[in-house]
Each structure stands twice: as structure tokens, then as C-alpha cells.
Design a protein around this motif. Structure first.
Motif, PDB file in Angstrom:
ATOM      1  N   UNK A  79       0.900  -1.136  -0.277  1.00 33.90           N
ATOM      2  CA  UNK A  79       0.073   0.066  -0.167  1.00 33.90           C
ATOM      3  C   UNK A  79       0.836   1.024  -0.513  1.00 33.90           C
ATOM      4  N   UNK A  80       2.059   1.517   0.743  1.00 33.47           N
ATOM      5  CA  UNK A  80       2.713   2.022   0.477  1.00 33.47           C
ATOM      6  C   UNK A  80       3.808   2.623  -0.309  1.00 33.47           C
ATOM      7  N   UNK A  81       3.696   1.371  -1.028  1.00 30.69           N
ATOM      8  CA  UNK A  81       5.275   1.689  -1.885  1.00 30.69           C
ATOM      9  C   UNK A  81       4.031   2.465  -3.409  1.00 30.69           C
ATOM     10  N   UNK A  82       3.014   2.126  -3.407  1.00 28.29           N
ATOM     11  CA  UNK A  82       2.086   1.940  -4.071  1.00 28.29           C
ATOM     12  C   UNK A  82       1.189   3.617  -4.347  1.00 28.29           C
ATOM     13  N   UNK A  83       0.533   3.775  -2.939  1.00 25.35           N
ATOM     14  CA  UNK A  83       0.692   4.728  -2.928  1.00 25.35           C
ATOM     15  C   UNK A  83       1.184   6.173  -3.308  1.00 25.35           C
ATOM     16  N   UNK A  84       2.548   6.201  -2.665  1.00 24.77           N
ATOM     17  CA  UNK A  84       3.785   6.808  -2.681  1.00 24.77           C
ATOM     18  C   UNK A  84       4.164   6.863  -4.186  1.00 24.77           C
ATOM     19  N   UNK A  85       3.809   6.135  -4.435  1.00 24.78           N
ATOM     20  CA  UNK A  85       4.005   6.322  -6.352  1.00 24.78           C
ATOM     21  C   UNK A  85       3.601   7.285  -7.104  1.00 24.78           C
ATOM     22  N   UNK A  86       2.076   7.149  -7.236  1.00 22.80           N
ATOM     23  CA  UNK A  86       0.715   7.653  -6.848  1.00 22.80           C
ATOM     24  C   UNK A  86       1.300   8.835  -6.858  1.00 22.80           C
ATOM     25  N   UNK A  87       1.656   9.171  -5.458  1.00 19.80           N
ATOM     26  CA  UNK A  87       1.836  10.428  -4.992  1.00 19.80           C
ATOM     27  C   UNK A  87       2.243  11.320  -5.533  1.00 19.80           C
ATOM     28  N   UNK A  88       3.510  10.930  -5.914  1.00 20.67           N
ATOM     29  CA  UNK A  88       4.871  11.044  -6.529  1.00 20.67           C
ATOM     30  C   UNK A  88       4.576  12.075  -7.467  1.00 20.67           C
ATOM     31  N   UNK A  89       3.865  11.431  -8.369  1.00 24.81           N
ATOM     32  CA  UNK A  89       3.907  11.809  -9.569  1.00 24.81           C
ATOM     33  C   UNK A  89       2.470  12.759 -10.305  1.00 24.81           C
ATOM     34  N   UNK A  90       0.883  12.646  -9.093  1.00 23.28           N
ATOM     35  CA  UNK A  90       0.429  13.522  -9.279  1.00 23.28           C
ATOM     36  C   UNK A  90       0.735  15.087  -8.016  1.00 23.28           C
ATOM     37  N   UNK A  91       1.758  14.571  -7.215  1.00 20.39           N
ATOM     38  CA  UNK A  91       2.371  15.387  -6.613  1.00 20.39           C
ATOM     39  C   UNK A  91       3.118  16.739  -7.256  1.00 20.39           C
ATOM     40  N   UNK A  92       3.845  16.491  -7.622  1.00 22.01           N
ATOM     41  CA  UNK A  92       5.244  16.790  -8.724  1.00 22.01           C
ATOM     42  C   UNK A  92       4.575  17.625  -9.849  1.00 22.01           C
ATOM     43  N   UNK A  93       3.217  17.570 -10.679  1.00 25.02           N
ATOM     44  CA  UNK A  93       2.676  17.842 -11.461  1.00 25.02           C
ATOM     45  C   UNK A  93       1.517  19.006 -11.059  1.00 25.02           C
ATOM     46  N   UNK A  94       0.935  18.547  -9.746  1.00 30.73           N
ATOM     47  CA  UNK A  94       0.589  19.623  -8.923  1.00 30.73           C
ATOM     48  C   UNK A  94       0.993  20.042  -8.825  1.00 30.73           C
ATOM     49  N   UNK A  95       1.792  20.832  -7.816  1.00 30.87           N
ATOM     50  CA  UNK A  95       2.713  22.149  -7.328  1.00 30.87           C
ATOM     51  C   UNK A  95       3.408  22.582  -9.002  1.00 30.87           C
ATOM     52  N   UNK A  96       3.718  21.487 -10.038  1.00 37.07           N
ATOM     53  CA  UNK A  96       3.625  22.637 -10.833  1.00 37.07           C
ATOM     54  C   UNK A  96       3.025  23.167 -11.524  1.00 37.07           C
ATOM     55  N   UNK A  97       1.461  22.944 -12.093  1.00 33.02           N
ATOM     56  CA  UNK A  97       0.199  23.501 -12.122  1.00 33.02           C
ATOM     57  C   UNK A  97      -0.263  25.112 -11.240  1.00 33.02           C
ATOM     58  N   UNK A  98      -0.091  24.408 -10.086  1.00 30.32           N
ATOM     59  CA  UNK A  98      -0.258  25.210  -8.768  1.00 30.32           C
ATOM     60  C   UNK A  98       0.476  26.760  -9.605  1.00 30.32           C
TER      61      UNK A  98
END
Length: 226
Positions: free
Chosen positions: A12-31
Motif C-alpha cells: 500500500x505504501x509503495x503504490x500510494x507513494x508512487x501515485x502521490x509522487x507523480x500527482x504531487x509533482x505535477x500538481x505543484x507545478x500546475x499551481x
């Protein structure tokens, strides 16, 4: 000792971290590119960090439950989120996302804007600038956010038990296993799970400290060269 909760927690931690990594980076850049509603969007993305995890889990349950619009639509495709392992991943991802988002955004804001302006003058696209200039110069900050997100996802309890439940062998993670052991009066088993969680979290924080220490030494050396 049945190691299923440990395996489920790590998956769970590995999968959620991977998704969080991808979404978080692009969300940060987008905002960072937003000119309007930046404060509102930033607040929404950060909200899960300050809300109680059970409240976050309640909102997820209302959004993804069988009686919700999204839940009914997913049900037509045979997809069930509530009381499933997928639910544990989503719960952990939503709770860990603000950490990755805030850390990544802070790292991006530290990049020298003159470098970005110079790259634009040379005709580089925004995508090229992001991958060739911004990310390479703030990877330590992004990695730190990733490690913190992993640690947060590993210890998630409230949102997980609200959305995915506490089903042994299916959705029972280390955090919910500790809760079950305490409820059953099995303190020895609770201590075992707690010890494992503390060891993993401690190792993650030590690794984070090493990364930050190396970053400080790198900055110090760079400053001395000037």
C-alpha cells in the motif's frame, strides 16, 4: 506471526507513494502557473493535511461509496473501492498527497528564476525547462517529500479504516493490526507490529536526514566556490 499486515502495508505504501509522487509533482507545478484561484486550489490540496484522517475517510466514503454517483458508475464496470485493497491505496494516497505537494512546490520555488528565464530566452519549451532545469536542481527536496509521503502512507489508520475497513488478509495494514491486537487484549502482538512500524519509519527518517545533510554540504561547498 502472520506477516500479511506487513506485506499489505508495504504494498500500500509503495503504490500510494508512487501515485502521490507523480500527482504531487505535477500538481505543484500546475499551481505555480495559476494566476487566478491559486490560493483556493492550494488550500484544497493542503486540506487533507490538517483535517482528521477519519474526516478525510468519511469524504472518500461519500465520494466512492456504492450509493454515490462515482461508486455506482464504477460498480457498472465491476470496480469496488470500499472494503478493498484499492481503497487502502486511495486512502493512504489522499492523506500523504499534501506532504508531497507542499514539499515539491517548496523545492520548485527555490530554483533560481534567472535560470528559467534564460532557458525561455533560448527558446526551450516549458516541458523541457521542467525536466532539464527545474527537476535536476531540486531532486533532493522532491526525494525528501517522497520519503515523508511513504512514512505517512505506511502509518495511515483513520482514512483507511473508514474507506477500506479492517479485513484480515485483505485490507488490514500494520496500523489497523495494532488496533485489532489492542482491542483483543493481545499486547504482545501489538508490540510486535509497533516495533516493525517504528523500525521502518525510523529508517526512513534517518535516510531523509542523510539526504538533507548531503544537501547542506553541497550548498556549503557551492557557496565557498563563489
Amino acid at each position: 506471526m502472520d506477516g500479511t499486515p506487513l506485506v499489505l502495508s508495504l504494498k500500500t505504501a509503495f503504490c500510494s507513494t508512487l501515485l502521490t509522487f507523480l500527482i504531487g509533482i505535477y500538481a505543484a507545478r500546475w499551481t505555480m502557473k495559476l494566476k487566478r484561484l491559486q490560493t483556493v486550489v492550494d488550500t484544497v490540496f493542503t486540506l487533507p493535511m490538517v483535517l482528521p484522517p477519519t474526516v478525510v475517510g468519511f469524504f472518500l466514503l461519500q465520494l466512492l461509496g456504492k450509493q454515490s454517483v462515482v461508486g455506482e458508475w464504477l460498480g457498472k464496470w465491476g470496480i469496488q473501492i470500499v472494503f478493498s485493497w484499492t481503497g487502502t491505496v486511495i486512502a493512504a494516497m489522499v492523506v500523504a498527497f499534501p506532504i508531497m505537494y507542499r514539499t515539491a512546490r517548496g523545492a520548485f520555488e527555490q530554483v533560481n528564476p534567472d535560470w528559467v528565464d534564460a532557458a525561455r530566452t533560448l527558446g526551450l519549451s516549458e516541458k523541457k525547462i521542467f525536466y532539464s532545469i527545474i527537476l535536476p536542481n531540486c531532486w533532493r527536496g522532491v526525494l525528501a517529500g517522497t520519503l515523508l509521503s511513504f512514512a505517512r502512507a505506511l502509518g495511515e489508520f483513520g482514512a483507511t479504516i473508514m474507506l477500506a475497513g479492517n479485513i484480515p488478509g485483505k485490507t488490514q495494514t500494520l496500523a489497523t493490526a495494532v488496533y485489532t491486537a489492542v482491542q483483543n487484549g493481545d499486547r504482545a502482538r501489538a508490540y510486535e507490529w509497533v516495533g516493525i512500524m517504528v523500525a521502518i519509519s525510523f529508517s526512513t527518517i534517518v535516510l531523509l536526514q542523510l539526504i538533507q545533510s548531503q544537501q547542506g554540504q553541497w550548498l556549503k561547498k557551492g557557496g565557498n566556490k563563489k
